[in-house]
Design a protein around this motif. Sequence first.
Motif, PDB file in Angstrom:
ATOM      1  N   GLU A   1      -4.461   1.730  -3.509  1.00  0.00           N
ATOM      2  CA  GLU A   1      -4.102   0.328  -3.734  1.00  0.00           C
ATOM      3  C   GLU A   1      -4.879  -0.235  -4.919  1.00  0.00           C
TER       4      GLU A   1
ATOM      5  N   GLN B   1       0.829  -1.204   0.000  1.00  0.00           N
ATOM      6  CA  GLN B   1       0.000   0.000   0.000  1.00  0.00           C
ATOM      7  C   GLN B   1       0.869   1.262   0.000  1.00  0.00           C
TER       8      GLN B   1
ATOM      9  N   SER C   1      -4.852  10.449  -7.938  1.00  0.00           N
ATOM     10  CA  SER C   1      -3.990   9.763  -6.978  1.00  0.00           C
ATOM     11  C   SER C   1      -2.852  10.668  -6.498  1.00  0.00           C
TER      12      SER C   1
ATOM     13  N   ALA D   1       2.065   1.663  -3.480  1.00  0.00           N
ATOM     14  CA  ALA D   1       1.019   2.220  -4.345  1.00  0.00           C
ATOM     15  C   ALA D   1       0.860   3.718  -4.126  1.00  0.00           C
TER      16      ALA D   1
ATOM     17  N   VAL E   1      -4.100   2.903  -8.438  1.00  0.00           N
ATOM     18  CA  VAL E   1      -2.768   2.943  -9.052  1.00  0.00           C
ATOM     19  C   VAL E   1      -2.504   1.745  -9.970  1.00  0.00           C
ATOM     20  N   PRO E   2      -2.728   0.489  -9.512  1.00  0.00           N
ATOM     21  CA  PRO E   2      -2.497  -0.630 -10.439  1.00  0.00           C
ATOM     22  C   PRO E   2      -3.376  -0.557 -11.681  1.00  0.00           C
TER      23      PRO E   2
ATOM     24  N   SER F   1       9.408   1.592  -6.933  1.00  0.00           N
ATOM     25  CA  SER F   1       8.502   2.691  -7.278  1.00  0.00           C
ATOM     26  C   SER F   1       9.127   3.610  -8.321  1.00  0.00           C
TER      27      SER F   1
END
Length: 444
Positions: A169, A20, A320, A23, A172-173, A260
């Motif tokens: 979580e 998390q 985000s 993300a 973002v994906p 990241s």
Amino acid sequence: MFSVLGQGFGHKGDQPTSFQALALSVAGRVGAGNIAGVAVAITLGGPGAIFWMWLVGLVGMATSFFECSLAQLFKVREKNGNFRGGPAYYISRGLKPLLGPGAVGLAAVYSFLLLITFGVAFVILQSFAVTSSVESAFGVPKMATGVALAVLIGVVILGGVKRITRVVEIVVPVMALGYVLLVAYVLATNLTDVPAVFGTIFTSAFGLNEAFAGGIGAAILQGVRRGLFSNEAGLGSAPNVAAVAYVAHPGQQGMVQALSVFIDTIILCTCTALIILLSGVDITAVGSDGIVLTQTALADHVGGWAEGFIAVALFLFVFSSIMYNYYLGETALDFFIQDNSAVVTIYRLIAIGFVFIGALLDLGTVFGFADVSMGLLAVVNLIALVLLFPIGLRLMRDFDAQLKKREQPVFDARDYADLDIDSTAWVLQSEDAERLAQRRQASK
């Protein structure tokens, strides 16, 4: 990085997981710059700028490992049980033996710069970017988009960091995977041209391509700038997020946060570059800039719906990013006024107002201000990292030594008793505590 990531998907505690935190940091690194910034770099520096962007990304992965590992090491546990950390904390605690009371003063300077840069200026800038794009693509007035975005952001951030991490979580994906899948389609339909594009990137990076000869200086400048401003490694922003997660060892979060930077710069920025360079759009044409260039290039591949896709993608990226920027502002504020829920609530309402204001302002002054304050952030944080490098190296060697023994690394606070760390933040969960007990027993 990928093997360590597998350890971070879940735990039994209430704190955010390592995934998390990943993300949320990707949410901050990935934003309007990944769509518009890469296009600007190519326009001003040529295709060779992408090579230097990659190089900065690889160096940034190392920087991110150290700053995020240090953020974990010096994190503190608040009264509500949440973790809080970042540069302000590793400066005030880690540099105390060297700077004395000056360490707290330097940490306060960093926190102030963090608050006005990410907590104010970047919230406004991100809101402006997405409302402008939506107006261009769908004709929706900026004010209407600003109100909708402010409401959505408000619903999330009023729930605190735990709600923020749960939302990103998912978001973002989805946004990253959608963008990568689109590029996969572009690559598949232009497969024979891909080797030539990479060849152009490499030759242009060193001024060897006739079309871009003499542009090596611009390529380096734009590539370095795009890489630094995209992945934020060295600014100290991501460590604030990295510190909120529960991990068994600080090095685990350092590795995850290096990933990241990889996702942002090596994968997503490259996706935008390939969309542009594989298209028939003239990157040297006057007016081919930012979002317009990316939209035009994508339309060349998939048709007229590309402008709408970019607008939607940008909306998700910005949505985000604003949550991430808000949280950095909250962390900075908490350094000055700790555990004050009333102040935090007031700031949340103000941040929601900034989202709406960003849709309406002329942002020339805000851009210039953010550039200066972000540069000062980097100076303060990088000086601290240089001074704290021996401690970061110590963490890395401890992490690597356990990996070489085929052990899942676990942090032993006793080994760092000489440092000003918060022991309550390093109360391990049962499985990790059991592994630590076994490790101590084996070392006797």
